[in-house]
Design a protein around this motif. Structure first.
Motif, PDB file in Angstrom:
ATOM      1  N   ALA A   3       9.767  72.139  34.149  1.00 59.49           N
ATOM      2  CA  ALA A   3       9.454  72.922  32.959  1.00 59.49           C
ATOM      3  C   ALA A   3       8.015  73.408  33.002  1.00 59.49           C
ATOM      4  O   ALA A   3       7.114  72.659  33.360  1.00 59.49           O
ATOM      5  CB  ALA A   3       9.679  72.075  31.716  1.00 59.49           C
ATOM      6  N   PRO A   4       7.790  74.665  32.648  1.00 60.30           N
ATOM      7  CA  PRO A   4       6.421  75.145  32.544  1.00 60.30           C
ATOM      8  C   PRO A   4       5.669  74.325  31.496  1.00 60.30           C
ATOM      9  O   PRO A   4       6.195  74.023  30.436  1.00 60.30           O
ATOM     10  CB  PRO A   4       6.591  76.598  32.082  1.00 60.30           C
ATOM     11  N   GLN A  42      18.733  72.066  26.595  1.00 59.73           N
ATOM     12  CA  GLN A  42      17.295  71.824  26.594  1.00 59.73           C
ATOM     13  C   GLN A  42      16.657  72.174  25.244  1.00 59.73           C
ATOM     14  O   GLN A  42      17.286  72.762  24.361  1.00 59.73           O
ATOM     15  CB  GLN A  42      16.619  72.617  27.710  1.00 59.73           C
ATOM     16  N   HIS A  43      15.379  71.814  25.116  1.00 54.91           N
ATOM     17  CA  HIS A  43      14.636  72.098  23.897  1.00 54.91           C
ATOM     18  C   HIS A  43      13.292  72.723  24.244  1.00 54.91           C
ATOM     19  O   HIS A  43      12.905  72.796  25.413  1.00 54.91           O
ATOM     20  CB  HIS A  43      14.422  70.821  23.070  1.00 54.91           C
ATOM     21  N   ALA A  56      -0.071  71.840  14.406  1.00 56.86           N
ATOM     22  CA  ALA A  56       1.100  70.969  14.218  1.00 56.86           C
ATOM     23  C   ALA A  56       2.171  71.433  15.195  1.00 56.86           C
ATOM     24  O   ALA A  56       2.310  72.638  15.453  1.00 56.86           O
ATOM     25  CB  ALA A  56       1.616  71.050  12.787  1.00 56.86           C
ATOM     26  N   GLN A  57       2.914  70.484  15.748  1.00 59.23           N
ATOM     27  CA  GLN A  57       3.970  70.862  16.679  1.00 59.23           C
ATOM     28  C   GLN A  57       5.207  70.005  16.490  1.00 59.23           C
ATOM     29  O   GLN A  57       5.143  68.899  15.952  1.00 59.23           O
ATOM     30  CB  GLN A  57       3.479  70.787  18.124  1.00 59.23           C
ATOM     31  N   ARG A  58       6.335  70.555  16.920  1.00 61.72           N
ATOM     32  CA  ARG A  58       7.628  69.909  16.751  1.00 61.72           C
ATOM     33  C   ARG A  58       8.541  70.398  17.863  1.00 61.72           C
ATOM     34  O   ARG A  58       8.377  71.495  18.369  1.00 61.72           O
ATOM     35  CB  ARG A  58       8.195  70.286  15.368  1.00 61.72           C
ATOM     36  N   SER A  59       9.513  69.576  18.232  1.00 63.15           N
ATOM     37  CA  SER A  59      10.495  69.955  19.244  1.00 63.15           C
ATOM     38  C   SER A  59      11.781  70.424  18.576  1.00 63.15           C
ATOM     39  O   SER A  59      12.242  69.801  17.610  1.00 63.15           O
ATOM     40  CB  SER A  59      10.794  68.774  20.166  1.00 63.15           C
ATOM     41  N   TYR A  60      12.377  71.499  19.105  1.00 70.28           N
ATOM     42  CA  TYR A  60      13.637  72.027  18.589  1.00 70.28           C
ATOM     43  C   TYR A  60      14.574  72.371  19.739  1.00 70.28           C
ATOM     44  O   TYR A  60      14.149  72.990  20.736  1.00 70.28           O
ATOM     45  CB  TYR A  60      13.401  73.285  17.739  1.00 70.28           C
ATOM     46  N   LEU A 104      12.372  72.248  28.102  1.00 73.24           N
ATOM     47  CA  LEU A 104      12.136  70.847  28.415  1.00 73.24           C
ATOM     48  C   LEU A 104      13.432  70.057  28.285  1.00 73.24           C
ATOM     49  O   LEU A 104      14.333  70.418  27.534  1.00 73.24           O
ATOM     50  CB  LEU A 104      11.096  70.262  27.457  1.00 73.24           C
ATOM     51  N   GLY A 105      13.491  68.924  29.008  1.00 73.57           N
ATOM     52  CA  GLY A 105      14.582  67.983  28.806  1.00 73.57           C
ATOM     53  C   GLY A 105      15.644  67.994  29.884  1.00 73.57           C
ATOM     54  O   GLY A 105      15.910  69.017  30.525  1.00 73.57           O
TER      55      GLY A 105
END
Length: 241
Positions: A3-4, A42-43, A56-60, A104-105
């Motif tokens: 993943a980049p 993937q997310h 702020a960050q979050r995974s989706y 990612l993932g």
């Protein structure tokens, strides 16, 4: 797939209500902002930066199939205490630019992996599984796939109309929708009988994907093993508590 790791700008191209609490966000068409298409399941990480520099960050999870010409799709639930989800729920507009990192993932499925494939999702945990359903329809319609989707009510079921239509029209794809707080199945949870019925319909799965809250995923994974599914065939993704 590596993943980049760098953050890239992405522009919101479309916003569409999905349920009373979930909205679909389409971003810059692929391959931008990525170096190549993602894999189904993937997310991405999403990062917001305030004028004062606070981030702020979050995974989706990604809902769109790899290479979807309509662009990368995220389905984001508005949460009262969510910094990032709150922005998407009440502030975000078409044309806004945010930052994404990914894909990612390793919770992934591709046509080359074959089937049968058993998908089990709870609530918003259906989103990465939806990407797999869409990928199958585009590139591997011969692969048997069955989705068990547990959600509180019909109104909260993400992509319910799409999934129902696919189950009706696509040979080899089946949907079991479990509404836990309304109708004839109120109070029921995914149990051994439901798992056994799915396996009888689908065949013993070569791959099983389970996504949802921690308790949901743990309980379903145990049921799959009890039903004879190889532990090595079971892949899980957990969302919160």
């Amino acid at each position: 797939m590596t993943a980049p790791s760098r953050w890239r700008a992405a522009t919101i191209r479309a916003i569409t209500p999905v349920t009373p609490r979930v909205k679909s966000f389409r971003f810059t068409p692929q391959p931008s902002p990525f170096e190549g298409p993602h894999r189904a399941g993937q997310h991405v990480d999403v990062r917001l930066t305030a004028p004062d520099g606070y981030q702020a960050q979050r995974s989706y999870s990604i809902a769109s199939a790899p290479g979807d010409p309509a662009g990368l799709e995220l389905m984001i639930e508005g949460l009262e205490a969510g910094e990032v989800s709150g922005f998407f729920d009440t502030v975000a507009e078409v044309g806004d630019e945010i930052e994404l990192r990914g894909p990612l993932g390793a919770f992934t499925w591709g046509p080359e992996e074959g089937g049968p494939v058993l998908l089990i999702g709870g609530g918003s945990g259906v989103v990465p599984l939806l990407a797999m359903v869409r990928e199958r329809a585009l590139h591997a319609p011969e692969v048997p796939m069955l989705l068990i989707y547990s959600v509180r009510s019909g109104a909260e079921a993400i992509a319910r109309a799409e999934l129902s239509a696919r189950s009706r029209d696509e040979t080899g794809f089946d949907l079991t929708l479990l509404l836990t707080r309304e109708g004839a199945t109120a109070g029921r949870r995914i149990d051994r009988v439901m798992i056994d019925t799915a396996i009888e319909c689908l065949g013993m799965p070569r791959h099983a994907f389970v996504c949802g809250g921690n308790g949901f995923v743990g309980a379903v994974a145990d049921l799959l093993v009890d039903a004879g599914v190889r532990p090595s065939a079971i892949r899980t993704e957990r969302f919160g508590g």
